[in-house]
Motif scaffolding. Structure first.
Motif, PDB file in Angstrom:
ATOM      1  N   GLY A 262       0.948  -1.099  -0.017  1.00 39.72           N
ATOM      2  CA  GLY A 262       0.046  -0.017   0.076  1.00 39.72           C
ATOM      3  C   GLY A 262       0.977   1.260  -0.024  1.00 39.72           C
ATOM      4  N   HIS A 263       0.280   2.291   0.444  1.00 40.57           N
ATOM      5  CA  HIS A 263       1.086   3.599   0.488  1.00 40.57           C
ATOM      6  C   HIS A 263       0.863   4.538   1.511  1.00 40.57           C
ATOM      7  N   VAL A 264       1.572   5.141   2.081  1.00 37.20           N
ATOM      8  CA  VAL A 264       1.598   5.781   3.175  1.00 37.20           C
ATOM      9  C   VAL A 264       2.303   7.308   3.100  1.00 37.20           C
ATOM     10  N   VAL A 265       1.648   8.327   3.170  1.00 38.03           N
ATOM     11  CA  VAL A 265       2.179   9.675   3.008  1.00 38.03           C
ATOM     12  C   VAL A 265       2.303  10.256   4.322  1.00 38.03           C
ATOM     13  N   ALA A 266       3.684  10.775   4.675  1.00 37.50           N
ATOM     14  CA  ALA A 266       3.699  11.287   6.094  1.00 37.50           C
ATOM     15  C   ALA A 266       4.037  12.906   5.525  1.00 37.50           C
ATOM     16  N   CYS A 267       2.917  13.670   6.228  1.00 36.56           N
ATOM     17  CA  CYS A 267       2.941  15.221   6.036  1.00 36.56           C
ATOM     18  C   CYS A 267       3.257  15.857   7.476  1.00 36.56           C
ATOM     19  N   ASP A 268       3.963  16.967   7.083  1.00 35.94           N
ATOM     20  CA  ASP A 268       4.307  17.749   8.405  1.00 35.94           C
ATOM     21  C   ASP A 268       4.622  19.193   7.743  1.00 35.94           C
ATOM     22  N   VAL A 269       4.339  20.237   8.655  1.00 39.46           N
ATOM     23  CA  VAL A 269       4.558  21.536   8.501  1.00 39.46           C
ATOM     24  C   VAL A 269       6.418  21.831   8.661  1.00 39.46           C
ATOM     25  N   SER A 270       6.962  20.940   9.314  1.00 40.67           N
ATOM     26  CA  SER A 270       8.300  21.051   9.519  1.00 40.67           C
ATOM     27  C   SER A 270       9.318  20.288   8.671  1.00 40.67           C
ATOM     28  N   GLU A 271      10.193  21.018   7.890  1.00 38.64           N
ATOM     29  CA  GLU A 271      10.963  20.281   6.982  1.00 38.64           C
ATOM     30  C   GLU A 271      12.257  19.326   7.911  1.00 38.64           C
ATOM     31  N   PRO A 272      12.865  19.988   8.970  1.00 39.61           N
ATOM     32  CA  PRO A 272      13.643  19.149   9.432  1.00 39.61           C
ATOM     33  C   PRO A 272      13.220  17.992  10.387  1.00 39.61           C
ATOM     34  N   ARG A 273      11.721  17.892  10.811  1.00 37.11           N
ATOM     35  CA  ARG A 273      11.150  16.805  11.405  1.00 37.11           C
ATOM     36  C   ARG A 273      10.782  15.851  10.263  1.00 37.11           C
ATOM     37  N   LEU A 274      10.535  16.152   9.083  1.00 39.34           N
ATOM     38  CA  LEU A 274      10.270  15.144   7.983  1.00 39.34           C
ATOM     39  C   LEU A 274      11.675  14.642   7.840  1.00 39.34           C
TER      40      LEU A 274
END
Length: 430
Positions: A262-274
């Motif tokens: 399947g497919h998981v998308v991980a989103c966040d507003v912080s680039e360092p966290r991602l």
């Protein structure tokens, strides 16, 4: 390091935290030790233990010092904590010897203040209730609303130190095999009682240096956080969105549940966290995850409206459920912070809901104990979005006692986990 040098470093770290009151203490500590690589592992643990004990008793220590007419400086807070830990006033004073690697000598006023605490108990009958329970008055009212007569028991549990929980990565190992791998390096873990993937160690342990960690057999993750991933009920082949993914702890757990299918998308507003998730994903052997940075004006969400089987919103929150690990949050969080968070949580929920397909599920989670951030937030969302309704998780990864609940709240006193909340909402088919 000598005991005097450890005390001096503890005072320096407390001073660094005092100078940056809006920055999380663990981030300050990480920078502090990174800049002082000469401090060995044992010394780091001793320094951190004293500093975190001070943070857990901040209001009570400050109250005692105020009785002596003293401001709660890092020097006096550290000394007072050592006294309440059982050291004699003479032995504590001896640590303030001055010189390059020791705290400066106590002034007469400091000596008198610490001497007045000798033989006292940390909790005094004269203390206000909010001081005894280590919370601001405004927050105590909200916690009483959540827990009622159990509030003191829950707050006492939040004042203890947390165990070290690990999630076994079943893409690479089993719980038995991972436990044996840790044991070969002297790290003896017990199975957690709620999470089917959890292992628990007591105290601070050098897990990240172990082969089990380096080879991706285990990840550090509180048992409650593991259950937030479990309640989503994700399955192989699904399209899943982790809307506030941070460094990817729950992303990893869901990808594991999906067996890399399947497919998981991980989103966040912080680039360092991602970016911090990249190494973790690689170590865990996860390859069905895409990362996406959310930015102002981004049309990404609009193009994917109604396309995900599961959307997890692990919302930014007050973090009251993590006080065992982050006692500084008791001091940092203000009423204004909470009011701003409530607005932000509602907006995030409404945006994330547009991404759920008809018949799909939205899971809202926080690491908060406050009703306002949890059940009240969910009920307000359902009032604005009648196409969603609460449903039981029925996830096979959840403990049987929790499987049929549509809202789950975990607490340190009752469940032995950090404080977590999760609610499962399903979007109508049409």
């Amino acid at each position: 390091m000598t005991p005097s040098a450890r005390l001096s470093a503890s005072i320096d770290l407390l001073a660094a935290m005092e100078a940056a009151p809006r920055k999380p203490a663990d981030a300050i500590a990480n920078s502090f030790f990174r800049e002082r690589r000469y401090i060995g592992g044992g010394d780091r643990r001793a320094i951190s233990a004293l500093v975190w004990d001070v943070m857990r008793g901040w209001r009570r220590l400050g109250w005692w010092l105020a009785q002596q007419g003293q401001r709660p400086t890092p020097r006096l807070l550290a000394g007072a904590q050592l006294l309440f830990d059982g050291m004699s006033v003479q032995d504590v004073a001896f640590l303030y010897v001055g010189g390059r690697f020791a705290a400066g000598k106590l002034s007469p006023a400091e000596q008198a203040a610490l001497a007045a605490l000798d033989g006292q108990e940390l909790v005094s009958p004269a203390m206000p209730r909010a001081v005894v329970l280590e919370v601001p008055e405004w927050l105590l009212v909200r916690l009483e609303d959540t827990f009622g007569k159990d509030v003191e028991r829950e707050l006492e549990a939040l004042s203890t130190s947390a165990p070290l929980d690990l999630r076994v990565n079943i893409l690479r190992s089993t719980r038995t095999e991972a436990s044996r791998s840790l044991a070969r390096e002297g790290l003896h873990a017990e199975d957690t009682t709620l999470s089917p993937w959890g292992l628990r160690l007591e105290g601070r342990q050098p897990v990240t240096a172990s082969a089990a960690f380096r080879e991706g057999l285990v990840e550090i993750q509180d048992e409650g956080s593991q259950l937030v991933a479990a309640i989503t009920g994700v399955e192989p082949g699904m399209r899943v969105l982790d809307y506030c993914a941070g460094a990817g702890g729950k992303t990893l757990a869901m990808a594991m549940m999906m067996e890399n299918k399947g497919h998981v998308v991980a989103c966040d507003v912080s680039e360092p966290r991602l970016e911090g998730a990249v190494k973790r994903l690689r170590r865990a052997g996860v390859h069905n995850v895409e990362r996406h940075l959310l930015v102002e004006g981004d049309r990404w969400a609009k193009r994917r409206s109604g396309s995900f089987d599961r959307v997890l919103v692990d919302a930014p929150c007050s973090g009251t459920g993590t006080w065992r690990r982050n006692p500084d949050a008791r001091v940092r969080t203000t009423q204004t912070d909470l009011e701003e968070l409530l607005v932000k949580q509602a907006a995030i929920l409404d945006r994330a809901a547009t991404l759920v397909r008809p018949g799909g599920r939205l899971v809202y989670a926080t690491c908060s104990l406050l009703r306002a951030e949890n059940a009240d937030q969910v009920q307000a969302f359902l009032g604005r979005n009648p196409q969603f309704s609460l449903v039981p998780s029925l996830s096979p990864f959840m403990p049987e006692a929790l499987r049929e609940r549509d809202m789950v709240a975990l607490t340190p006193a009752r469940d032995g986990t950090d404080g977590f909340f999760a609610a499962v909402m399903e979007r109508a088919e049409s």
